[in-house]
Design an enzyme around this catalytic site. Sequence first.
Site, PDB file in Angstrom:
ATOM      1  N   GLY A   8       0.781  -1.227   0.000  1.00  0.00           N
ATOM      2  CA  GLY A   8       0.000   0.000   0.000  1.00  0.00           C
ATOM      3  C   GLY A   8       0.816   1.282   0.000  1.00  0.00           C
TER       4      GLY A   8
ATOM      5  CG  ASN B 151       1.215   3.427  -5.783  1.00  0.00           C
ATOM      6  OD1 ASN B 151       1.564   4.497  -6.289  1.00  0.00           O
ATOM      7  ND2 ASN B 151       1.768   2.265  -6.101  1.00  0.00           N
TER       8      ASN B 151
ATOM      9  CG  HIS C  36       0.794  -1.759 -15.367  1.00  0.00           C
ATOM     10  ND1 HIS C  36       0.511  -3.033 -14.920  1.00  0.00           N
ATOM     11  CD2 HIS C  36       1.736  -1.895 -16.330  1.00  0.00           C
ATOM     12  CE1 HIS C  36       1.261  -3.900 -15.577  1.00  0.00           C
ATOM     13  NE2 HIS C  36       2.004  -3.235 -16.444  1.00  0.00           N
TER      14      HIS C  36
ATOM     15  CG  ASP D  95     -10.243  -1.050 -21.341  1.00  0.00           C
ATOM     16  OD1 ASP D  95      -9.650  -1.969 -20.732  1.00  0.00           O
ATOM     17  OD2 ASP D  95      -9.887  -0.635 -22.464  1.00  0.00           O
TER      18      ASP D  95
ATOM     19  CB  VAL E 225      -5.556  -7.366 -18.183  1.00  0.00           C
ATOM     20  CG1 VAL E 225      -4.461  -7.154 -17.146  1.00  0.00           C
ATOM     21  CG2 VAL E 225      -6.601  -8.344 -17.659  1.00  0.00           C
TER      22      VAL E 225
HETATM   23  C1  GAR Z   1       2.896  -1.062  -7.604  1.00  0.00           C
HETATM   24  O1  GAR Z   1       4.137  -1.091  -8.268  1.00  0.00           O
HETATM   25  C2  GAR Z   1       1.774  -1.077  -8.618  1.00  0.00           C
HETATM   26  O2  GAR Z   1       2.047  -0.341  -9.778  1.00  0.00           O
HETATM   27  C3  GAR Z   1       1.692  -2.552  -8.921  1.00  0.00           C
HETATM   28  O3  GAR Z   1       1.829  -3.176  -7.666  1.00  0.00           O
HETATM   29  C4  GAR Z   1       2.649  -2.363  -6.833  1.00  0.00           C
HETATM   30  C5  GAR Z   1       1.894  -2.114  -5.540  1.00  0.00           C
HETATM   31  O4  GAR Z   1       2.706  -1.446  -4.613  1.00  0.00           O
HETATM   32  N1  GAR Z   1       0.443  -2.888  -9.542  1.00  0.00           N
HETATM   33  C6  GAR Z   1       0.343  -3.829 -10.467  1.00  0.00           C
HETATM   34  O5  GAR Z   1       1.281  -4.495 -10.858  1.00  0.00           O
HETATM   35  C7  GAR Z   1      -1.058  -4.027 -11.001  1.00  0.00           C
HETATM   36  N2  GAR Z   1      -1.014  -4.768 -12.220  1.00  0.00           N
HETATM   37  P1  GAR Z   1       2.062  -0.764  -3.344  1.00  0.00           P
HETATM   38  O6  GAR Z   1       1.171  -1.825  -2.673  1.00  0.00           O
HETATM   39  O7  GAR Z   1       3.266  -0.434  -2.484  1.00  0.00           O
HETATM   40  O8  GAR Z   1       1.290   0.424  -3.787  1.00  0.00           O
END
Ligand code: GAR
Length: 227
Positions: A22, A24, A119, A151, A154
């Site tokens: 988490g 982000n 992503h 959308d 994926v």
């Molecule tokens: C991030 O790098 C995000 O972009 C990626 O997972 C990580 C989560 O980090 N998401 C994906 O790969 C979705 N396809 P976080 O839990 O520290 O935010």
Amino acid sequence: MAESPYTRDNPLRIGVLISGGGSNLQSLLDHCASGFIPGRISLVISNQADAFGLERARRFGVPTKVVPHSDYPDRLSFDRALISLLNDAQIELVCLAGFMRILTGDFVKFFKGRLLNIHPSLLPSFPGLHVQQKALDAGVRFSGATVHYVDEDVDTGPIIIQAVVPILPDDDASTLSARILKQEHRIYPQAVRLFAQNRLQLTDGKVHILESKINQEDYLLNPPWEG
Ligand code: GAR
């Protein structure tokens, strides 16, 4: 200036879906708290009970729910449970932030135009999983991160903002991930801010950003220009 109904006193109600650390989510929490985003994270849902992001939300006093996907017989019933929680919390914008489940068309339709994802690659290159390793394997000189509308497919929705990072000769998947993640923490809040400010115009599957100035001389080279 684009008209936005959202202010600090009348914040955009944001729901965040997570599966893990988490970071982000943390960046979105921080940027709501500072006022950069005229919004409030009103609900955080995780499909993993031990996701550290849940703790981050609790520290900010944000309500959390754990919805383990394994409790549901199929994707549709899981997604309907999510829709119902988000709806009950009157969520206006849903942000996927490291949410590692593929959502059904029903979920995507329900939140169409108000569902964002981040992503860790420069889409449309390297959709899916293990994308930092895929970028290294392909030998590209730059990678980065993308925030996009979701959308029915994926990692294919209309792109809102991208950050570019160089790939360095000694990189492995973990050093590259860390460099990309740093930029994710800047572009996700900025994308949500643009949404809240009503500055994202979606036409023919492309996003036009109202009142945004681009410096046309901002080019990146890797390796650098030696002239
Ligand atoms: C991030 O790098 C995000 O972009 C990626 O997972 C990580 C989560 O980090 N998401 C994906 O790969 C979705 N396809 P976080 O839990 O520290 O935010």
